[in-house]
Design a protein around this motif. Structure first.
Motif, PDB file in Angstrom:
ATOM      1  N   GLY A   1       0.806  -1.218   0.000  1.00  0.00           N
ATOM      2  CA  GLY A   1       0.000   0.000   0.000  1.00  0.00           C
ATOM      3  C   GLY A   1       0.835   1.262   0.000  1.00  0.00           C
ATOM      4  O   GLY A   1       0.434   2.287  -0.565  1.00  0.00           O
ATOM      5  N   MET A   2       1.984   1.205   0.632  1.00  0.00           N
ATOM      6  CA  MET A   2       2.838   2.386   0.742  1.00  0.00           C
ATOM      7  C   MET A   2       3.865   2.463  -0.385  1.00  0.00           C
ATOM      8  O   MET A   2       4.504   3.496  -0.566  1.00  0.00           O
ATOM      9  N   GLY A   3       4.041   1.349  -1.098  1.00  0.00           N
ATOM     10  CA  GLY A   3       5.029   1.323  -2.167  1.00  0.00           C
ATOM     11  C   GLY A   3       6.455   1.408  -1.654  1.00  0.00           C
ATOM     12  O   GLY A   3       7.322   2.000  -2.304  1.00  0.00           O
ATOM     13  N   LEU A   4       6.700   0.812  -0.472  1.00  0.00           N
ATOM     14  CA  LEU A   4       8.020   0.869   0.141  1.00  0.00           C
ATOM     15  C   LEU A   4       8.614  -0.530   0.288  1.00  0.00           C
ATOM     16  O   LEU A   4       7.891  -1.528   0.290  1.00  0.00           O
ATOM     17  N   THR A   5       9.910  -0.569   0.453  1.00  0.00           N
ATOM     18  CA  THR A   5      10.574  -1.812   0.809  1.00  0.00           C
ATOM     19  C   THR A   5      10.534  -1.951   2.331  1.00  0.00           C
ATOM     20  O   THR A   5      10.320  -0.971   3.061  1.00  0.00           O
ATOM     21  N   ARG A   6      10.776  -3.164   2.776  1.00  0.00           N
ATOM     22  CA  ARG A   6      10.791  -3.410   4.222  1.00  0.00           C
ATOM     23  C   ARG A   6      11.833  -2.510   4.910  1.00  0.00           C
ATOM     24  O   ARG A   6      11.565  -1.907   5.948  1.00  0.00           O
ATOM     25  N   GLY A   7      13.005  -2.425   4.315  1.00  0.00           N
ATOM     26  CA  GLY A   7      14.061  -1.607   4.910  1.00  0.00           C
ATOM     27  C   GLY A   7      13.686  -0.143   5.001  1.00  0.00           C
ATOM     28  O   GLY A   7      13.949   0.522   6.006  1.00  0.00           O
ATOM     29  N   SER A   8      13.054   0.379   3.935  1.00  0.00           N
ATOM     30  CA  SER A   8      12.647   1.785   3.941  1.00  0.00           C
ATOM     31  C   SER A   8      11.590   2.052   5.003  1.00  0.00           C
ATOM     32  O   SER A   8      11.625   3.071   5.701  1.00  0.00           O
ATOM     33  N   LEU A   9      10.636   1.118   5.132  1.00  0.00           N
ATOM     34  CA  LEU A   9       9.580   1.313   6.126  1.00  0.00           C
ATOM     35  C   LEU A   9      10.164   1.348   7.528  1.00  0.00           C
ATOM     36  O   LEU A   9       9.870   2.252   8.317  1.00  0.00           O
ATOM     37  N   TYR A  10      11.016   0.361   7.841  1.00  0.00           N
ATOM     38  CA  TYR A  10      11.573   0.306   9.195  1.00  0.00           C
ATOM     39  C   TYR A  10      12.522   1.468   9.471  1.00  0.00           C
ATOM     40  O   TYR A  10      12.571   1.991  10.590  1.00  0.00           O
ATOM     41  N   LYS A  11      13.263   1.896   8.454  1.00  0.00           N
ATOM     42  CA  LYS A  11      14.186   3.012   8.648  1.00  0.00           C
ATOM     43  C   LYS A  11      13.426   4.314   8.903  1.00  0.00           C
ATOM     44  O   LYS A  11      13.805   5.120   9.757  1.00  0.00           O
ATOM     45  N   ALA A  12      12.325   4.514   8.175  1.00  0.00           N
ATOM     46  CA  ALA A  12      11.571   5.762   8.305  1.00  0.00           C
ATOM     47  C   ALA A  12      10.620   5.766   9.495  1.00  0.00           C
ATOM     48  O   ALA A  12      10.423   6.803  10.132  1.00  0.00           O
ATOM     49  N   PHE A  13      10.029   4.601   9.801  1.00  0.00           N
ATOM     50  CA  PHE A  13       8.937   4.581  10.782  1.00  0.00           C
ATOM     51  C   PHE A  13       9.173   3.655  11.974  1.00  0.00           C
ATOM     52  O   PHE A  13       8.309   3.559  12.840  1.00  0.00           O
ATOM     53  N   LYS A  14      10.274   2.949  11.991  1.00  0.00           N
ATOM     54  CA  LYS A  14      10.678   2.103  13.112  1.00  0.00           C
ATOM     55  C   LYS A  14       9.891   0.799  13.191  1.00  0.00           C
ATOM     56  O   LYS A  14      10.459  -0.271  13.104  1.00  0.00           O
ATOM     57  N   ASP A  15       8.574   0.896  13.355  1.00  0.00           N
ATOM     58  CA  ASP A  15       7.769  -0.326  13.453  1.00  0.00           C
ATOM     59  C   ASP A  15       6.299   0.007  13.153  1.00  0.00           C
ATOM     60  O   ASP A  15       5.933   1.168  12.940  1.00  0.00           O
ATOM     61  N   LYS A  16       5.484  -1.028  13.124  1.00  0.00           N
ATOM     62  CA  LYS A  16       4.073  -0.885  12.761  1.00  0.00           C
ATOM     63  C   LYS A  16       3.335   0.035  13.733  1.00  0.00           C
ATOM     64  O   LYS A  16       2.535   0.880  13.318  1.00  0.00           O
ATOM     65  N   LYS A  17       3.599  -0.106  15.011  1.00  0.00           N
ATOM     66  CA  LYS A  17       2.905   0.714  16.007  1.00  0.00           C
ATOM     67  C   LYS A  17       3.240   2.196  15.833  1.00  0.00           C
ATOM     68  O   LYS A  17       2.349   3.052  15.869  1.00  0.00           O
ATOM     69  N   THR A  18       4.528   2.499  15.650  1.00  0.00           N
ATOM     70  CA  THR A  18       4.929   3.895  15.450  1.00  0.00           C
ATOM     71  C   THR A  18       4.248   4.469  14.210  1.00  0.00           C
ATOM     72  O   THR A  18       3.779   5.611  14.216  1.00  0.00           O
ATOM     73  N   LEU A  19       4.195   3.671  13.161  1.00  0.00           N
ATOM     74  CA  LEU A  19       3.528   4.100  11.932  1.00  0.00           C
ATOM     75  C   LEU A  19       2.046   4.360  12.195  1.00  0.00           C
ATOM     76  O   LEU A  19       1.494   5.377  11.746  1.00  0.00           O
ATOM     77  N   PHE A  20       1.402   3.477  12.944  1.00  0.00           N
ATOM     78  CA  PHE A  20      -0.026   3.647  13.228  1.00  0.00           C
ATOM     79  C   PHE A  20      -0.272   4.908  14.054  1.00  0.00           C
ATOM     80  O   PHE A  20      -1.251   5.630  13.823  1.00  0.00           O
ATOM     81  N   LEU A  21       0.607   5.195  14.996  1.00  0.00           N
ATOM     82  CA  LEU A  21       0.454   6.414  15.792  1.00  0.00           C
ATOM     83  C   LEU A  21       0.571   7.659  14.917  1.00  0.00           C
ATOM     84  O   LEU A  21      -0.167   8.629  15.110  1.00  0.00           O
ATOM     85  N   LEU A  22       1.473   7.625  13.948  1.00  0.00           N
ATOM     86  CA  LEU A  22       1.587   8.743  13.007  1.00  0.00           C
ATOM     87  C   LEU A  22       0.340   8.858  12.140  1.00  0.00           C
ATOM     88  O   LEU A  22      -0.121   9.964  11.841  1.00  0.00           O
TER      89      LEU A  22
END
Length: 197
Positions: free
Chosen positions: A36-57
């Motif tokens: 959905g975000m069009g990102l790689t796993r590494g990019s997601l974790y580097k930018a947002f740390k984890d799923k919970k942090t992303l959800f809070l944002l």
């Protein structure tokens, strides 16, 4: 030297919001988010740390947009009667569902989910819902028949209306032919009339 990000963070958060909105926090898998975000796993974790942090944002972004819009409607000086502002909010929410958008409200869906066992997520959801309640209280102060309520009574009535709002938005996701969405506006109108009596 670190390579610059090749994606827009705000766009990524909006795209993640679409995934969480459709699937919910628990059911939104990492592959769902990456697609959905069009990102790689590494990019997601580097930018947002984890799923919970992303959800809070995502919740923060949703609160700024959706809760802000609800508060603007509930405090609209162009509509002098606060009851009409409240009914307008319900009419708009019901219309969206009846037109086929069954996503409901991201905050309301989260409030009914297992993610509320996480204190940080629960606090973010509560903050958003309190924003809607504050808007309802603002509208009630502008109602000719409710402006004289004391603070405790106004807050209590706003809580009851908020409960109806959450119920409407959660039921919008259910696709159940209960007629509750269709009659929600009339139900809140009757509630406001009863409180005015």
């Amino acid at each position: 030297m670190a390579r610059p990000r090749e994606f827009d963070t705000d766009d990524a958060i909006r795209n993640a919001m679409g995934v969480f909105w459709e699937k919910g926090y628990q059911d939104a898998s990492l592959p769902d988010l990456l697609e959905g975000m069009g990102l790689t796993r590494g990019s997601l974790y580097k930018a947002f740390k984890d799923k919970k942090t992303l959800f809070l944002l995502v919740l923060e972004h949703y609160e700024d947009a959706a809760v802000g819009a609800a508060q603007a409607r509930l405090s609209d000086p162009e509509i002098p009667d606060g009851r009409e502002r409240i009914l307008g909010l319900f009419e708009a929410s019901a219309a969206v569902a009846l037109e086929g958008d069954h996503r409901g409200c991201l905050l309301c869906t989260a409030a009914a989910g297992f993610e509320m066992s996480d204190p940080e997520i629960a606090a973010a959801v509560q903050q958003g819902l309190e924003g809607i309640r504050a808007g309802l209280e603002t509208a009630l102060r502008a109602s000719p028949v409710h402006h004289a309520l004391d603070d405790a009574a106004r807050r209590a009535l706003a809580n009851v209306i908020l409960t109806h709002y959450i119920g409407l938005r959660v039921l919008a996701r259910s696709h159940l032919p209960l007629g509750a969405v269709e009659t929600s506006v009339q139900g809140v109108a009757r509630l406001l009339e009863a409180q005015a009596a």
